[in-house]
Scaffold this active site. Sequence first.
Site, short mmCIF file in Angstrom:
data_model
loop_
_atom_site.label_atom_id
_atom_site.label_comp_id
_atom_site.label_asym_id
_atom_site.label_seq_id
_atom_site.Cartn_x
_atom_site.Cartn_y
_atom_site.Cartn_z
CB THR A 51 -2.78 -6.18 -18.60
OG1 THR A 51 -2.70 -5.92 -17.20
CG2 THR A 51 -1.69 -5.43 -19.32
N GLY A 82 -0.23 4.67 1.41
CA GLY A 82 -0.85 5.83 2.07
C GLY A 82 -2.29 5.53 2.47
CE LYS A 138 1.34 7.60 7.91
NZ LYS A 138 0.86 8.83 7.25
CB ALA A 180 1.77 -8.85 -6.13
CE1 TYR A 239 5.91 -7.00 -13.11
CE2 TYR A 239 7.72 -8.58 -12.97
CZ TYR A 239 6.41 -8.23 -12.70
OH TYR A 239 5.60 -9.11 -12.02
#
Length: 326
Positions: free
Chosen positions: A40, A107, A110, A119, A150
């Site tokens: 998108t 991950g 970290k 978001a 969503y």
Amino acid sequence: MSTRKKKVLISGAAGFLGSHLCDRFIKEGYEVIGMDNLITGDLKNIEHLFKLKEFEFFNHDISKYVHVARDLDYILHFASPASPIDYLKIPIQTLKVSSLGTHNLLGLAKAKGARILVASTSEVYGDPLVHPQNEDYWGNVNPIGPRGVYDEAKRFQEAITMAYHTYHKLETRIVRIFNTYGPRMRLNDGRVLPAFIGQALRGEDITVFGDGSQTRSFCFVDDLVEGIYRLLLSDYAYPVNIGNPDEITIMDFAQEIIKLTGTNQKIISKPLPQDDPKQRQPDITRARAILGWEPKVQRAEGLRITYEYFKSLSQEELYNSAHRFS
Ligand code: UDP
């Protein structure tokens, strides 16, 4: 004295919000690594950054393993389809990017010892039964409805982000974004503002869904970016609403766009999509208290700037705006 620049990875970098965040962090003196799979997003939104040595771009789908060789200070996770017609057409990718994609970026954060901001969205409140919506409200979401892909992915995103925070002691931030508008919105993304302005510019009738009594509260993109910047640099790990509380019905919004564009077209009614929230307004008490933030741009000014942007698009862009996945 060290002159090492801080490094930030931004997922969804070629999208509407991601590209504005790239601009802001470049302006603040960061090195920015942009990532996007361009489903998108659009490279046009960031092409002006390619000449900069502080900017690098990777075409990658973050729902697959994410490898970044360099050290990172911050990660901003802004990859996701973000409009109802997008996630209706690509529901599985929508689910994957906020679940698997968020897991991959947590991950990575970290492994790098980086702080991550994700978001989230006012959609976690669904069709809200509390008005205005504050962060303590748990929401009213239909998990199996068309928006569920969503809404539930974003709710999972919040849950796994908090789990990394509590279990792994990761530095995490969660922004709940309310309807945002501005230059670089995709003309064909189906959201109400590009839909109305596109219709006005093409001389088509303005399509109001339902009776237009549903409300939204629109925030100009520069205000949102400022709120996100402050939240990232704050020490607050719980969700924060960022949005403009100035609420308007969609019918009144259509009238504003008609006045702004001077179009002679009429308003026509189309069916209201399933589970379309009836009202939405952010309670920004928390953002005011913790970030000292509130929106500055009035809707009249923000709409003028956004209209100028859409007017500057080529005829081809304006007319070749059938939906990308149709
Ligand atoms: N909407 C509308 N006409 C359009 C597109 C959207 O009346 O051509 C309505 C839609 O039903 C919703 C509101 O405008 O009530 C905002 O829709 P959008 O897709 O922009 O965002 P969201 O529903 O996710 O807030």
